[in-house]
Design a protein around this motif. Sequence first.
Motif, PDB file in Angstrom:
ATOM      1  N   ILE A  68     -20.502  -8.753 -90.291  1.00  0.00           N
ATOM      2  CA  ILE A  68     -20.113  -7.378 -89.986  1.00  0.00           C
ATOM      3  C   ILE A  68     -19.042  -7.361 -88.895  1.00  0.00           C
ATOM      4  O   ILE A  68     -18.068  -6.600 -88.967  1.00  0.00           O
ATOM      5  CB  ILE A  68     -21.339  -6.554 -89.542  1.00  0.00           C
ATOM      6  CG1 ILE A  68     -22.310  -6.389 -90.716  1.00  0.00           C
ATOM      7  CG2 ILE A  68     -20.921  -5.176 -89.018  1.00  0.00           C
ATOM      8  CD1 ILE A  68     -23.659  -5.815 -90.323  1.00  0.00           C
ATOM      9  N   GLY A  69     -19.227  -8.211 -87.880  1.00  0.00           N
ATOM     10  CA  GLY A  69     -18.272  -8.271 -86.780  1.00  0.00           C
ATOM     11  C   GLY A  69     -16.876  -8.631 -87.240  1.00  0.00           C
ATOM     12  O   GLY A  69     -15.890  -7.995 -86.829  1.00  0.00           O
ATOM     13  N   PHE A  70     -16.759  -9.628 -88.114  1.00  0.00           N
ATOM     14  CA  PHE A  70     -15.436 -10.056 -88.564  1.00  0.00           C
ATOM     15  C   PHE A  70     -14.836  -9.097 -89.604  1.00  0.00           C
ATOM     16  O   PHE A  70     -13.618  -8.915 -89.645  1.00  0.00           O
ATOM     17  CB  PHE A  70     -15.487 -11.484 -89.104  1.00  0.00           C
ATOM     18  CG  PHE A  70     -15.473 -12.519 -88.023  1.00  0.00           C
ATOM     19  CD1 PHE A  70     -14.338 -12.707 -87.245  1.00  0.00           C
ATOM     20  CD2 PHE A  70     -16.597 -13.279 -87.749  1.00  0.00           C
ATOM     21  CE1 PHE A  70     -14.319 -13.646 -86.219  1.00  0.00           C
ATOM     22  CE2 PHE A  70     -16.589 -14.221 -86.726  1.00  0.00           C
ATOM     23  CZ  PHE A  70     -15.445 -14.410 -85.958  1.00  0.00           C
ATOM     24  N   ILE A  71     -15.680  -8.497 -90.425  1.00  0.00           N
ATOM     25  CA  ILE A  71     -15.163  -7.494 -91.370  1.00  0.00           C
ATOM     26  C   ILE A  71     -14.586  -6.304 -90.620  1.00  0.00           C
ATOM     27  O   ILE A  71     -13.481  -5.828 -90.923  1.00  0.00           O
ATOM     28  CB  ILE A  71     -16.274  -7.031 -92.341  1.00  0.00           C
ATOM     29  CG1 ILE A  71     -16.623  -8.162 -93.319  1.00  0.00           C
ATOM     30  CG2 ILE A  71     -15.830  -5.785 -93.113  1.00  0.00           C
ATOM     31  CD1 ILE A  71     -17.782  -7.841 -94.231  1.00  0.00           C
ATOM     32  N   THR A  72     -15.314  -5.813 -89.630  1.00  0.00           N
ATOM     33  CA  THR A  72     -14.814  -4.680 -88.854  1.00  0.00           C
ATOM     34  C   THR A  72     -13.643  -5.099 -87.962  1.00  0.00           C
ATOM     35  O   THR A  72     -12.802  -4.262 -87.604  1.00  0.00           O
ATOM     36  CB  THR A  72     -15.933  -4.066 -87.989  1.00  0.00           C
ATOM     37  OG1 THR A  72     -16.592  -5.101 -87.237  1.00  0.00           O
ATOM     38  CG2 THR A  72     -16.943  -3.339 -88.859  1.00  0.00           C
ATOM     39  N   ARG A  73     -13.561  -6.375 -87.608  1.00  0.00           N
ATOM     40  CA  ARG A  73     -12.399  -6.856 -86.864  1.00  0.00           C
ATOM     41  C   ARG A  73     -11.143  -6.753 -87.728  1.00  0.00           C
ATOM     42  O   ARG A  73     -10.078  -6.350 -87.243  1.00  0.00           O
ATOM     43  CB  ARG A  73     -12.622  -8.299 -86.402  1.00  0.00           C
ATOM     44  CG  ARG A  73     -11.496  -8.845 -85.511  1.00  0.00           C
ATOM     45  CD  ARG A  73     -11.832 -10.251 -85.022  1.00  0.00           C
ATOM     46  NE  ARG A  73     -10.744 -10.823 -84.234  1.00  0.00           N
ATOM     47  CZ  ARG A  73     -10.582 -10.642 -82.934  1.00  0.00           C
ATOM     48  NH1 ARG A  73     -11.451  -9.897 -82.263  1.00  0.00           N
ATOM     49  NH2 ARG A  73      -9.570 -11.195 -82.285  1.00  0.00           N
ATOM     50  N   VAL A  74     -11.274  -7.137 -89.000  1.00  0.00           N
ATOM     51  CA  VAL A  74     -10.149  -7.002 -89.931  1.00  0.00           C
ATOM     52  C   VAL A  74      -9.727  -5.536 -90.035  1.00  0.00           C
ATOM     53  O   VAL A  74      -8.531  -5.208 -89.990  1.00  0.00           O
ATOM     54  CB  VAL A  74     -10.521  -7.547 -91.328  1.00  0.00           C
ATOM     55  CG1 VAL A  74      -9.408  -7.241 -92.338  1.00  0.00           C
ATOM     56  CG2 VAL A  74     -10.781  -9.045 -91.269  1.00  0.00           C
ATOM     57  N   ILE A  75     -10.714  -4.662 -90.164  1.00  0.00           N
ATOM     58  CA  ILE A  75     -10.427  -3.225 -90.261  1.00  0.00           C
ATOM     59  C   ILE A  75      -9.737  -2.731 -88.990  1.00  0.00           C
ATOM     60  O   ILE A  75      -8.753  -1.978 -89.055  1.00  0.00           O
ATOM     61  CB  ILE A  75     -11.726  -2.427 -90.504  1.00  0.00           C
ATOM     62  CG1 ILE A  75     -12.330  -2.788 -91.863  1.00  0.00           C
ATOM     63  CG2 ILE A  75     -11.457  -0.912 -90.433  1.00  0.00           C
ATOM     64  CD1 ILE A  75     -13.706  -2.197 -92.090  1.00  0.00           C
TER      65      ILE A  75
ATOM     66  N   ASN B 232       1.066  -2.649 -81.968  1.00  0.00           N
ATOM     67  CA  ASN B 232       0.193  -1.499 -81.744  1.00  0.00           C
ATOM     68  C   ASN B 232      -1.230  -1.933 -82.070  1.00  0.00           C
ATOM     69  O   ASN B 232      -1.603  -2.090 -83.222  1.00  0.00           O
ATOM     70  CB  ASN B 232       0.636  -0.337 -82.638  1.00  0.00           C
ATOM     71  CG  ASN B 232      -0.077   0.956 -82.280  1.00  0.00           C
ATOM     72  OD1 ASN B 232      -0.274   1.253 -81.107  1.00  0.00           O
ATOM     73  ND2 ASN B 232      -0.465   1.719 -83.286  1.00  0.00           N
ATOM     74  N   SER B 233      -2.035  -2.166 -81.040  1.00  0.00           N
ATOM     75  CA  SER B 233      -3.348  -2.764 -81.251  1.00  0.00           C
ATOM     76  C   SER B 233      -4.286  -2.406 -80.120  1.00  0.00           C
ATOM     77  O   SER B 233      -3.857  -2.115 -79.006  1.00  0.00           O
ATOM     78  CB  SER B 233      -3.212  -4.293 -81.339  1.00  0.00           C
ATOM     79  OG  SER B 233      -4.467  -4.921 -81.334  1.00  0.00           O
TER      80      SER B 233
ATOM     81  N   ILE C  98      -7.894  -4.321 -86.946  1.00  0.00           N
ATOM     82  CA  ILE C  98      -6.530  -4.834 -86.811  1.00  0.00           C
ATOM     83  C   ILE C  98      -5.540  -3.918 -87.519  1.00  0.00           C
ATOM     84  O   ILE C  98      -4.421  -3.695 -87.048  1.00  0.00           O
ATOM     85  CB  ILE C  98      -6.431  -6.269 -87.371  1.00  0.00           C
ATOM     86  CG1 ILE C  98      -7.212  -7.240 -86.475  1.00  0.00           C
ATOM     87  CG2 ILE C  98      -4.975  -6.724 -87.481  1.00  0.00           C
ATOM     88  CD1 ILE C  98      -7.339  -8.644 -87.032  1.00  0.00           C
ATOM     89  N   HIS C  99      -5.971  -3.374 -88.656  1.00  0.00           N
ATOM     90  CA  HIS C  99      -5.065  -2.547 -89.471  1.00  0.00           C
ATOM     91  C   HIS C  99      -5.218  -1.052 -89.219  1.00  0.00           C
ATOM     92  O   HIS C  99      -4.276  -0.286 -89.443  1.00  0.00           O
ATOM     93  CB  HIS C  99      -5.285  -2.874 -90.954  1.00  0.00           C
ATOM     94  CG  HIS C  99      -4.926  -4.280 -91.307  1.00  0.00           C
ATOM     95  ND1 HIS C  99      -3.632  -4.693 -91.506  1.00  0.00           N
ATOM     96  CD2 HIS C  99      -5.696  -5.396 -91.460  1.00  0.00           C
ATOM     97  CE1 HIS C  99      -3.602  -5.990 -91.787  1.00  0.00           C
ATOM     98  NE2 HIS C  99      -4.851  -6.440 -91.768  1.00  0.00           N
ATOM     99  N   LEU C 100      -6.404  -0.635 -88.775  1.00  0.00           N
ATOM    100  CA  LEU C 100      -6.602   0.770 -88.415  1.00  0.00           C
ATOM    101  C   LEU C 100      -6.689   0.839 -86.893  1.00  0.00           C
ATOM    102  O   LEU C 100      -7.760   0.674 -86.317  1.00  0.00           O
ATOM    103  CB  LEU C 100      -7.882   1.320 -89.056  1.00  0.00           C
ATOM    104  CG  LEU C 100      -7.916   1.392 -90.592  1.00  0.00           C
ATOM    105  CD1 LEU C 100      -9.244   1.957 -91.050  1.00  0.00           C
ATOM    106  CD2 LEU C 100      -6.770   2.248 -91.117  1.00  0.00           C
ATOM    107  N   THR C 101      -5.570   1.071 -86.262  1.00  0.00           N
ATOM    108  CA  THR C 101      -5.509   1.000 -84.807  1.00  0.00           C
ATOM    109  C   THR C 101      -5.921   2.286 -84.109  1.00  0.00           C
ATOM    110  O   THR C 101      -6.173   2.270 -82.904  1.00  0.00           O
ATOM    111  CB  THR C 101      -4.088   0.622 -84.349  1.00  0.00           C
ATOM    112  OG1 THR C 101      -3.156   1.597 -84.859  1.00  0.00           O
ATOM    113  CG2 THR C 101      -3.707  -0.760 -84.863  1.00  0.00           C
ATOM    114  N   GLU C 102      -5.985   3.399 -84.835  1.00  0.00           N
ATOM    115  CA  GLU C 102      -6.325   4.665 -84.192  1.00  0.00           C
ATOM    116  C   GLU C 102      -7.825   4.844 -83.951  1.00  0.00           C
ATOM    117  O   GLU C 102      -8.234   5.145 -82.832  1.00  0.00           O
ATOM    118  CB  GLU C 102      -5.775   5.835 -85.024  1.00  0.00           C
ATOM    119  CG  GLU C 102      -4.256   5.942 -85.000  1.00  0.00           C
ATOM    120  CD  GLU C 102      -3.718   6.205 -83.603  1.00  0.00           C
ATOM    121  OE1 GLU C 102      -4.407   6.891 -82.820  1.00  0.00           O
ATOM    122  OE2 GLU C 102      -2.641   5.708 -83.276  1.00  0.00           O
ATOM    123  N   PRO C 103      -8.680   4.696 -84.976  1.00  0.00           N
ATOM    124  CA  PRO C 103     -10.120   4.925 -84.749  1.00  0.00           C
ATOM    125  C   PRO C 103     -10.738   3.855 -83.859  1.00  0.00           C
ATOM    126  O   PRO C 103     -10.349   2.681 -83.889  1.00  0.00           O
ATOM    127  CB  PRO C 103     -10.716   4.881 -86.160  1.00  0.00           C
ATOM    128  CG  PRO C 103      -9.759   4.070 -86.959  1.00  0.00           C
ATOM    129  CD  PRO C 103      -8.404   4.364 -86.390  1.00  0.00           C
TER     130      PRO C 103
END
Length: 264
Positions: free
Chosen positions: A60-67, A10-11, A69-74
Amino acid sequence: MADTNTDGHNSRYPYAPATWAAVLFAILFGASLVIHAYQIFRYKTWYMWVMVVAIALEVIGFITRVISIHLTEPLWPVLIAQTGLVVAPAFIAAQDYMIMGRVMSYVGKEYGYINHTKITKIFVGADLFAILTQSSGGALLAGANGDLDRMKLAQKVLLFGLVLQVITFGIFAFVGIAFNIRSSRSPYLRVFKEEMKSMRKLWFAFYVGSALITARSIYRTVEFGDIKFTPGARDAQGYTYTHEWPLYAFDSIPIFVRPYTTHQ
């Protein structure tokens, strides 16, 4: 709703993204940001602030990429991640334009095909337009959510911005190489042998940086140009778009190496 990709994950990505890779590059770029910011303050090279912005966008790009990956809804994490990683190298290119303008001013404007005061205005202006275009395209693509028309529009906008950047940087590289050759052959400058030696590090950064930025821009152009949209299909197709490893091999690694070529 987030999509389920071909691997059953789910991604919002068309593959199963690796968290460890995003975390690793967030740390690597974070370290580069600290080092570069420190050197700017230590050596008072304030004109290098654009490079700091570029590295910060990668972080910022990679930090939000991590987020994302785990928060697939927003939508916002993948939107910020996509935009940051696509746009950051354009700021590095802008920094190169500014550095070249200073080099031409120091060595002698008569050796350049373009006046050093104009080189910054012309190329930075074109680069800013490319940044805005790529930002818009990246945002459209990240927020398309399966809308075929929006994805096609995003592809065209992104390709225009990337091709513009490749052409602009190619012209800039030609101007820079021509300036280096003409100035190195000048009999007048031979008496300033020691002073010219101090420019070698900047020229090294220029040539290596130009190769890395060009390679990355070509990769991104191929990536988005290779995307195929099939009516009725939820996800776009294309090898470089549906596989994660090219992102790190042809984008993240070259852009990570580039700032270190200017470190003291």
